[in-house]
Design an enzyme around this catalytic site. Structure first.
Site, PDB file in Angstrom:
ATOM      1  CB  SER A 126       0.550  -1.258 -11.647  1.00  0.00           C
ATOM      2  OG  SER A 126       1.660  -1.431 -10.002  1.00  0.00           O
ATOM      3  CE1 TYR A 139      -2.101  -4.931  -9.180  1.00  0.00           C
ATOM      4  CE2 TYR A 139      -0.272  -3.408  -8.361  1.00  0.00           C
ATOM      5  CZ  TYR A 139      -1.827  -3.276  -9.243  1.00  0.00           C
ATOM      6  OH  TYR A 139      -2.554  -2.384  -9.919  1.00  0.00           O
TER       7      TYR A 139
END
Lengths: 229, 101
Positions: A126, A139
């Site tokens: 990501s 995350y």
């Protein structure tokens, strides 16, 4: 045959439809049931962080299906919170799915691929990692771990003719970002070289590239979309 | 044939499969007590990894049971189960027994 994790919705669903339409024998998994019509598809309901459940799924895949050529490790969960407000349980849940789950899928898939001396693994990173997004500490850390796993596994699996790469999407319009305030998305987009939301097609393009037979000399790489580096 | 002998047969099948892709000087000795792991290992580590992967599958197809040879206990055992085909067979027998109970 291609195995896609997190297949029920979002990017995973799009990957299933894309490779199903291309004529691949597609196997998908997610915690909830899913069905796709008009393509060769089988679904497994599995928590990817549960080792014995993952091993059981691979045992069934080995018995019922042909060679596993491709693993698209899309499953993941997000959690947006300030570190000071993040409960330990949320950290453990996220790490279990995004890191442990990713590892288990790669390990079990690579056991099959090593025996057949061919495989393509694509993990999902990501842009939260290189952009060091505030509110995404856990995350971003989990996706940093995915990038490291990708790099090390690329080296460990190279002798089996298995490549391991990762794609790092920008925000795209899925359930994944439905609870993220618009102003925050705007701020993220402003930090990209190309300041727009990603499209499914942007991701498919990179995955298509990684899994091509001609990409046999490309491994351990992470391609971030939107010009993020 | 005892279960241990059947397991050994299954592991030797895995040895044969692994050896198929190897040059003569890299092959796993088809001998139950040859040293596979540790100081005096006769095979390199990559070949051993391959053998463990293939052995899990030959056991699965011969016994209809899924086992994971490289589990935590295997790594923690004082004497590695991977030091020879014979010790691997003992470890597989133990795993299969535990799974039955």
């Amino acid at each position: 045959m291609v195995l896609i994790t997190g297949a029920r919705k979002g990017i995973g669903k799009c990957l299933v439809e894309h490779y199903g339409a291309k004529g691949f024998d597609v196997i998908g998994c997610s915690r909830q049931p899913a069905a796709f019509e008009g393509i060769q598809y089988e679904h497994f309901c599995v928590d990817i962080a549960n080792e014995s459940a993952v091993q059981q799924m691979f045992s069934e895949i080995r018995k019922k299906h042909g060679p596993l050529a491709i693993l698209l490790n899309n499953a993941g969960i997000a959690s947006t919170n300030h570190v000071l407000l993040t409960p330990l349980q949320a950290v453990q849940n996220l790490m279990n799915t995004n890191v442990v789950g990713n590892f288990l899928l790669c390990r079990e898939a690579a056991k099959i691929m090593a025996r057949q001396k061919y495989g393509r693994i694509v993990n999902f990173a990501s842009i939260a990692t290189p952009l060091r997004l505030e509110g995404e500490a856990i995350y971003a850390a989990s996706k940093a771990a995915v990038i490291s796993l990708t790099q090390v596994m690329a080296r460990e699996f190279a002798c089996f003719n298995i490549t391991v790469n990762a794609v790092g999407p920008t925000p795209i319009q899925t359930d994944f970002i439905k609870d993220v305030p618009e102003s925050k998305i705007k701020k993220i987009l402003e930090r990209q070289a190309i300041p727009r939301l990603g499209e499914f097609a942007d991701i498919l393009n990179v995955v298509d590239f990684f899994i091509r037979p001609e990409s046999s000399f490309i491994t351990g790489q992470t391609i971030f979309l939107g010009g993020v580096s | 044939m005892t279960e241990l002998a059947q397991i050994t047969e299954s592991l030797l099948k895995a040895v044969d499969e692994v050896n198929q892709g190897l040059p003569a000087n890299k092959r796993v000795p088809r001998e139950q007590h040859a040293v596979l792991f540790g100081m005096h290992a006769e095979v390199d580590s990559l070949v051993l990894i391959n053998l463990v992967i293939v052995a899990e599958r030959t056991i699965e197809s011969d016994f209809g049971r899924t086992i994971s040879l490289a589990d935590e206990r295997a790594l923690l055992e004082e004497k590695s189960p991977f030091r020879s085909i014979s010790s691997m067979a003992d470890y597989v027998a133990k795993l299969l027994r535990e799974e039955s109970n």
